[in-house]
Scaffold this motif. Sequence first.
Motif, PDB file in Angstrom:
ATOM      1  N   ILE A 145       0.820  -1.222   0.000  1.00  0.00           N
ATOM      2  CA  ILE A 145       0.000   0.000   0.000  1.00  0.00           C
ATOM      3  C   ILE A 145       0.852   1.269   0.000  1.00  0.00           C
ATOM      4  O   ILE A 145       0.358   2.354   0.266  1.00  0.00           O
ATOM      5  CB  ILE A 145      -0.996   0.008   1.179  1.00  0.00           C
ATOM      6  N   ASP A 146       2.132   1.144  -0.280  1.00  0.00           N
ATOM      7  CA  ASP A 146       3.047   2.291  -0.366  1.00  0.00           C
ATOM      8  C   ASP A 146       3.124   3.113   0.914  1.00  0.00           C
ATOM      9  O   ASP A 146       3.272   4.331   0.869  1.00  0.00           O
ATOM     10  CB  ASP A 146       2.659   3.215  -1.528  1.00  0.00           C
ATOM     11  N   CYS A 147       3.050   2.465   2.052  1.00  0.00           N
ATOM     12  CA  CYS A 147       3.051   3.208   3.316  1.00  0.00           C
ATOM     13  C   CYS A 147       4.453   3.617   3.764  1.00  0.00           C
ATOM     14  O   CYS A 147       4.596   4.456   4.636  1.00  0.00           O
ATOM     15  CB  CYS A 147       2.366   2.397   4.402  1.00  0.00           C
ATOM     16  N   GLU A 148       5.488   2.990   3.233  1.00  0.00           N
ATOM     17  CA  GLU A 148       6.889   3.264   3.557  1.00  0.00           C
ATOM     18  C   GLU A 148       7.328   2.799   4.942  1.00  0.00           C
ATOM     19  O   GLU A 148       8.450   3.079   5.359  1.00  0.00           O
ATOM     20  CB  GLU A 148       7.231   4.747   3.412  1.00  0.00           C
ATOM     21  N   ALA A 149       6.497   2.091   5.674  1.00  0.00           N
ATOM     22  CA  ALA A 149       6.869   1.657   7.024  1.00  0.00           C
ATOM     23  C   ALA A 149       8.107   0.771   7.022  1.00  0.00           C
ATOM     24  O   ALA A 149       8.906   0.803   7.958  1.00  0.00           O
ATOM     25  CB  ALA A 149       5.701   0.930   7.686  1.00  0.00           C
ATOM     26  N   CYS A 150       8.287  -0.003   5.986  1.00  0.00           N
ATOM     27  CA  CYS A 150       9.399  -0.944   5.914  1.00  0.00           C
ATOM     28  C   CYS A 150      10.745  -0.276   5.626  1.00  0.00           C
ATOM     29  O   CYS A 150      11.793  -0.770   6.043  1.00  0.00           O
ATOM     30  CB  CYS A 150       9.119  -2.007   4.851  1.00  0.00           C
ATOM     31  N   VAL A 151      10.729   0.819   4.919  1.00  0.00           N
ATOM     32  CA  VAL A 151      11.968   1.439   4.440  1.00  0.00           C
ATOM     33  C   VAL A 151      12.942   1.783   5.573  1.00  0.00           C
ATOM     34  O   VAL A 151      14.101   1.361   5.534  1.00  0.00           O
ATOM     35  CB  VAL A 151      11.678   2.672   3.551  1.00  0.00           C
ATOM     36  N   PRO A 152      12.547   2.511   6.599  1.00  0.00           N
ATOM     37  CA  PRO A 152      13.516   2.855   7.642  1.00  0.00           C
ATOM     38  C   PRO A 152      13.920   1.662   8.519  1.00  0.00           C
ATOM     39  O   PRO A 152      14.913   1.745   9.233  1.00  0.00           O
ATOM     40  CB  PRO A 152      12.800   3.923   8.469  1.00  0.00           C
ATOM     41  N   GLU A 153      13.189   0.571   8.447  1.00  0.00           N
ATOM     42  CA  GLU A 153      13.505  -0.603   9.259  1.00  0.00           C
ATOM     43  C   GLU A 153      14.586  -1.489   8.655  1.00  0.00           C
ATOM     44  O   GLU A 153      15.144  -2.344   9.329  1.00  0.00           O
ATOM     45  CB  GLU A 153      12.243  -1.441   9.483  1.00  0.00           C
ATOM     46  N   CYS A 154      14.892  -1.303   7.380  1.00  0.00           N
ATOM     47  CA  CYS A 154      15.868  -2.155   6.695  1.00  0.00           C
ATOM     48  C   CYS A 154      17.287  -1.689   7.009  1.00  0.00           C
ATOM     49  O   CYS A 154      17.703  -0.621   6.567  1.00  0.00           O
ATOM     50  CB  CYS A 154      15.625  -2.127   5.187  1.00  0.00           C
ATOM     51  N   PRO A 155      18.067  -2.498   7.751  1.00  0.00           N
ATOM     52  CA  PRO A 155      19.412  -2.070   8.136  1.00  0.00           C
ATOM     53  C   PRO A 155      20.417  -2.057   6.989  1.00  0.00           C
ATOM     54  O   PRO A 155      21.490  -1.478   7.115  1.00  0.00           O
ATOM     55  CB  PRO A 155      19.820  -3.084   9.207  1.00  0.00           C
ATOM     56  N   VAL A 156      20.071  -2.666   5.848  1.00  0.00           N
ATOM     57  CA  VAL A 156      20.992  -2.687   4.706  1.00  0.00           C
ATOM     58  C   VAL A 156      20.504  -1.809   3.558  1.00  0.00           C
ATOM     59  O   VAL A 156      21.066  -1.820   2.466  1.00  0.00           O
ATOM     60  CB  VAL A 156      21.263  -4.133   4.213  1.00  0.00           C
ATOM     61  N   GLU A 157      19.445  -1.045   3.794  1.00  0.00           N
ATOM     62  CA  GLU A 157      18.892  -0.107   2.812  1.00  0.00           C
ATOM     63  C   GLU A 157      18.615  -0.784   1.465  1.00  0.00           C
ATOM     64  O   GLU A 157      19.024  -0.325   0.411  1.00  0.00           O
ATOM     65  CB  GLU A 157      19.822   1.097   2.647  1.00  0.00           C
ATOM     66  N   ALA A 158      17.863  -1.893   1.538  1.00  0.00           N
ATOM     67  CA  ALA A 158      17.547  -2.692   0.348  1.00  0.00           C
ATOM     68  C   ALA A 158      16.178  -2.386  -0.229  1.00  0.00           C
ATOM     69  O   ALA A 158      15.845  -2.887  -1.293  1.00  0.00           O
ATOM     70  CB  ALA A 158      17.619  -4.180   0.697  1.00  0.00           C
ATOM     71  N   ILE A 159      15.361  -1.577   0.445  1.00  0.00           N
ATOM     72  CA  ILE A 159      13.981  -1.363   0.012  1.00  0.00           C
ATOM     73  C   ILE A 159      13.818   0.025  -0.611  1.00  0.00           C
ATOM     74  O   ILE A 159      14.165   1.035  -0.009  1.00  0.00           O
ATOM     75  CB  ILE A 159      13.009  -1.541   1.195  1.00  0.00           C
ATOM     76  N   PHE A 160      13.264   0.034  -1.827  1.00  0.00           N
ATOM     77  CA  PHE A 160      13.053   1.264  -2.576  1.00  0.00           C
ATOM     78  C   PHE A 160      11.650   1.267  -3.164  1.00  0.00           C
ATOM     79  O   PHE A 160      11.102   0.213  -3.489  1.00  0.00           O
ATOM     80  CB  PHE A 160      14.032   1.361  -3.767  1.00  0.00           C
ATOM     81  N   HIS A 161      11.096   2.456  -3.350  1.00  0.00           N
ATOM     82  CA  HIS A 161       9.864   2.561  -4.123  1.00  0.00           C
ATOM     83  C   HIS A 161      10.239   2.167  -5.542  1.00  0.00           C
ATOM     84  O   HIS A 161      11.326   2.501  -6.021  1.00  0.00           O
ATOM     85  CB  HIS A 161       9.301   3.986  -4.078  1.00  0.00           C
TER      86      HIS A 161
END
Length: 94
Positions: free
Chosen positions: A41-57
């Motif tokens: 749903i494009d909420c972005e909640a996951c992005v700051p939780e990724c310690p290896v910065e693997a998640i992007f829109h």
Amino acid sequence: MAFVVTEPCFDCKYTDCVVVCPCDCFHEGERMLFIDPAHCIDCEACVPECPVEAIFHESNVPEEWKEFVALNEEMASVSPSITERKQPLATPNR
């Protein structure tokens, strides 16, 4: 549009992102996680939780990782859903 898990997750598989996802759209592959674009749903909640910065829109995936957009869609459809934290495969050295 959706978020995408990319190359830095490969052989890492931290699951901090999974537990904050309000729509349970993460799926677990053998060596990395995937996001189901049909449920994200494009909420972005996951992005700051990724310690290896693997998640992007998906519109911001770096050029060298563009193939992960299709890979997430493909693998999410054949991989089991994951909703709970698990031990990662490795410690990130990034």
